[in-house]
Design an enzyme around this catalytic site. Sequence first.
Site, PDB file in Angstrom:
ATOM      1  N   ARG A 164      -4.277 -10.106  -6.603  1.00  0.00           N
ATOM      2  CA  ARG A 164      -3.384  -9.242  -7.401  1.00  0.00           C
ATOM      3  C   ARG A 164      -4.061  -8.826  -8.710  1.00  0.00           C
ATOM      4  NH1 ARG A 164      -2.079  -9.681  -3.266  1.00  0.00           N
ATOM      5  NH2 ARG A 164      -0.131 -10.305  -2.315  1.00  0.00           N
ATOM      6  N   SER A 245       7.767  -9.700  -5.848  1.00  0.00           N
ATOM      7  CA  SER A 245       7.429 -11.025  -6.412  1.00  0.00           C
ATOM      8  C   SER A 245       7.218 -10.879  -7.918  1.00  0.00           C
ATOM      9  CB  SER A 245       6.128 -11.550  -5.799  1.00  0.00           C
ATOM     10  OG  SER A 245       6.243 -11.580  -4.404  1.00  0.00           O
ATOM     11  N   GLU A 345       3.646 -10.911 -12.424  1.00  0.00           N
ATOM     12  CA  GLU A 345       2.873  -9.930 -11.651  1.00  0.00           C
ATOM     13  C   GLU A 345       3.113  -8.491 -12.159  1.00  0.00           C
ATOM     14  OE1 GLU A 345       2.629 -10.615  -7.200  1.00  0.00           O
ATOM     15  OE2 GLU A 345       3.164  -8.509  -7.208  1.00  0.00           O
TER      16      GLU A 345
HETATM   17  C1  LIG Z   1      10.581  -4.993  -2.879  1.00  0.00           C
HETATM   18  C2  LIG Z   1       9.143  -5.046  -3.347  1.00  0.00           C
HETATM   19  C3  LIG Z   1       8.202  -5.694  -2.571  1.00  0.00           C
HETATM   20  C4  LIG Z   1       6.858  -5.738  -2.972  1.00  0.00           C
HETATM   21  N1  LIG Z   1       5.954  -6.387  -2.178  1.00  0.00           N
HETATM   22  C5  LIG Z   1       4.649  -6.415  -2.526  1.00  0.00           C
HETATM   23  C6  LIG Z   1       3.695  -7.056  -1.678  1.00  0.00           C
HETATM   24  O1  LIG Z   1       4.013  -7.543  -0.603  1.00  0.00           O
HETATM   25  N2  LIG Z   1       2.406  -7.076  -2.092  1.00  0.00           N
HETATM   26  C7  LIG Z   1       2.005  -6.505  -3.259  1.00  0.00           C
HETATM   27  O2  LIG Z   1       0.809  -6.551  -3.565  1.00  0.00           O
HETATM   28  N3  LIG Z   1       2.887  -5.893  -4.090  1.00  0.00           N
HETATM   29  C8  LIG Z   1       4.194  -5.825  -3.757  1.00  0.00           C
HETATM   30  N4  LIG Z   1       5.103  -5.218  -4.580  1.00  0.00           N
HETATM   31  C9  LIG Z   1       4.655  -4.643  -5.853  1.00  0.00           C
HETATM   32  C10 LIG Z   1       4.365  -3.119  -5.777  1.00  0.00           C
HETATM   33  O3  LIG Z   1       4.898  -2.578  -4.592  1.00  0.00           O
HETATM   34  C11 LIG Z   1       2.865  -2.831  -5.822  1.00  0.00           C
HETATM   35  O4  LIG Z   1       2.293  -3.371  -6.982  1.00  0.00           O
HETATM   36  C12 LIG Z   1       2.584  -1.311  -5.809  1.00  0.00           C
HETATM   37  O5  LIG Z   1       1.204  -1.099  -5.619  1.00  0.00           O
HETATM   38  C13 LIG Z   1       3.023  -0.607  -7.086  1.00  0.00           C
HETATM   39  O6  LIG Z   1       2.908   0.791  -6.849  1.00  0.00           O
HETATM   40  P1  LIG Z   1       3.627   1.835  -7.789  1.00  0.00           P
HETATM   41  O7  LIG Z   1       3.141   3.182  -7.386  1.00  0.00           O
HETATM   42  O8  LIG Z   1       5.089   1.650  -7.754  1.00  0.00           O
HETATM   43  O9  LIG Z   1       3.028   1.452  -9.225  1.00  0.00           O
HETATM   44  P2  LIG Z   1       3.772   1.454 -10.633  1.00  0.00           P
HETATM   45  O10 LIG Z   1       4.803   0.382 -10.655  1.00  0.00           O
HETATM   46  O11 LIG Z   1       4.209   2.825 -10.978  1.00  0.00           O
HETATM   47  O12 LIG Z   1       2.564   1.027 -11.587  1.00  0.00           O
HETATM   48  C14 LIG Z   1       2.006  -0.269 -11.516  1.00  0.00           C
HETATM   49  C15 LIG Z   1       0.732  -0.291 -12.380  1.00  0.00           C
HETATM   50  O13 LIG Z   1      -0.240   0.571 -11.799  1.00  0.00           O
HETATM   51  C16 LIG Z   1      -0.634   1.598 -12.708  1.00  0.00           C
HETATM   52  N5  LIG Z   1      -0.814   2.823 -11.929  1.00  0.00           N
HETATM   53  C17 LIG Z   1       0.066   3.393 -11.066  1.00  0.00           C
HETATM   54  N6  LIG Z   1      -0.476   4.491 -10.502  1.00  0.00           N
HETATM   55  C18 LIG Z   1      -1.723   4.623 -11.021  1.00  0.00           C
HETATM   56  C19 LIG Z   1      -2.779   5.581 -10.854  1.00  0.00           C
HETATM   57  N7  LIG Z   1      -2.678   6.622 -10.008  1.00  0.00           N
HETATM   58  N8  LIG Z   1      -3.915   5.414 -11.588  1.00  0.00           N
HETATM   59  C20 LIG Z   1      -4.047   4.373 -12.445  1.00  0.00           C
HETATM   60  N9  LIG Z   1      -3.082   3.445 -12.635  1.00  0.00           N
HETATM   61  C21 LIG Z   1      -1.939   3.567 -11.947  1.00  0.00           C
HETATM   62  C22 LIG Z   1       0.500   1.686 -13.718  1.00  0.00           C
HETATM   63  O14 LIG Z   1       0.032   2.179 -14.959  1.00  0.00           O
HETATM   64  C23 LIG Z   1       0.941   0.236 -13.800  1.00  0.00           C
HETATM   65  O15 LIG Z   1       0.085  -0.473 -14.651  1.00  0.00           O
HETATM   66  C24 LIG Z   1       6.459  -5.141  -4.197  1.00  0.00           C
HETATM   67  C25 LIG Z   1       7.418  -4.470  -4.977  1.00  0.00           C
HETATM   68  C26 LIG Z   1       8.744  -4.414  -4.556  1.00  0.00           C
HETATM   69  C27 LIG Z   1       9.755  -3.671  -5.391  1.00  0.00           C
END
Ligand SMILES: Cc1cc2nc3c(=O)[nH]c(=O)nc-3n(C[C@H](O)[C@H](O)[C@H](O)COP(=O)(O)OP(=O)(O)OC[C@H]3O[C@@H](n4cnc5c(N)ncnc54)[C@H](O)[C@@H]3O)c2cc1C
Length: 349
Positions: A164, A245, A345
């Site tokens: 992570r 998580s 996380e």
């Molecule tokens: C129900 C649920 C289940 C989940 N299960 C998992 C799992 O099994 N495994 C896991 O690893 N994660 C899990 N996650 C966490 C999440 O899905 C991941 O971290 C996902 O990659 C976040 O994507 P996002 O586009 O929503 O990012 P955001 O929440 O919008 O951003 C997260 C971070 O990434 C940065 N960011 C976003 N896009 C970019 C970009 N294009 N360039 C540079 N930086 C960027 C943001 O600035 C921020 O720091 C879960 C979340 C939820 C709600």
Amino acid sequence: MLVEKNVPLQPYNTFRIVARAQTLVRVLREADVQALLADPELGPAPKFVLGGGSNIVLTGDVKAVVLKVEIMGRRLVAESDKAWIVEFGAGENWHEAVGWTLAQGRPGLENMALIPGTVGAAPVQNIGAYGVELQDRFESLDAIDLQTGRPFTLEAAQCGFGYRDSVFKHAAGPQGLGLAGRALITRVRLRLPKAWKPELGYLDLQRRQAETGIERPTAQQIHDWVCEIRRAKLPDPAVIGNAGSFFKNPTVTPEQCADIIAREPKIVHYLLDDGTVKLAAGWLIDACGWKGKSIGQAGVYEKQALVLVNRGGGDNGATGGEVMTLAKAIQTSVYERFGILLEPEPVVI
Ligand SMILES: Cc1cc2nc3c(=O)[nH]c(=O)nc-3n(C[C@H](O)[C@H](O)[C@H](O)COP(=O)(O)OP(=O)(O)OC[C@H]3O[C@@H](n4cnc5c(N)ncnc54)[C@H](O)[C@@H]3O)c2cc1C
């Protein structure tokens, strides 16, 4: 470049926390970033890159300019005897990207089905689930330096992937390696090996295999099993606000683990290849009696103590402050009982 003012962020974060962005810019193409950086007012302002908002906790209105990444596109960019290389725009939905590769007959991402968020955010925390991490399928990415406007490409070895973790989560240190807050990822390329084999190391998947009696499941079957398991275990953000998580699973030395087992014989732990031991953070939180508890409208999910949830809705939901107060209270009790400091996380803004 689309610039919007005073934008509600509740629809753009899966915790459904109420907050506003003073300025939100929709990034539909690489040129939008260059236009933004050239803008006399927005160019020098602090910036926050937003994907699907599924890994953030908003603790107030966001003063930094929010760059909402909506760059789309999916294509096969290269093929060899060994692998397909597929490329996605950073704004593509991750789960849909997984489905698209399977529909094209290119397996490899099925264990990571149903992870919310965008493809562009996947490298940021090296997403992973059910025995596969992004780094196992990663080829390279394109990004833009938000300070200089310079586009650049990174290979896997340059991304500093860990559990992570990646170079995108760390501020620039003396070695200048961190890219937190500095890089906007525009495109991600994944390598899908043609010699596919199922990854069934996780107990939940082995159980499903035994229940169905399917000895050699297809990638689509594994995808479907993963979706069913996740739907049964995790709250759907469309129904209950959450960010998945909330804490990373901590790793300890074998000596530390032996010491904890002596006191807590039932502790859930896994031996890692490097000799360290991973502890189940959800078990530690549950053991401290947090499952189902709340502070204000922020609560600990009844079915999985690792997930913090927003028990309210609309304007009456949890604030980011309540979520972080609950998270700190959990950290304190786990530390007092086990001597382990849990690391959150999601990114706190
Ligand atoms: C129900 C649920 C289940 C989940 N299960 C998992 C799992 O099994 N495994 C896991 O690893 N994660 C899990 N996650 C966490 C999440 O899905 C991941 O971290 C996902 O990659 C976040 O994507 P996002 O586009 O929503 O990012 P955001 O929440 O919008 O951003 C997260 C971070 O990434 C940065 N960011 C976003 N896009 C970019 C970009 N294009 N360039 C540079 N930086 C960027 C943001 O600035 C921020 O720091 C879960 C979340 C939820 C709600």
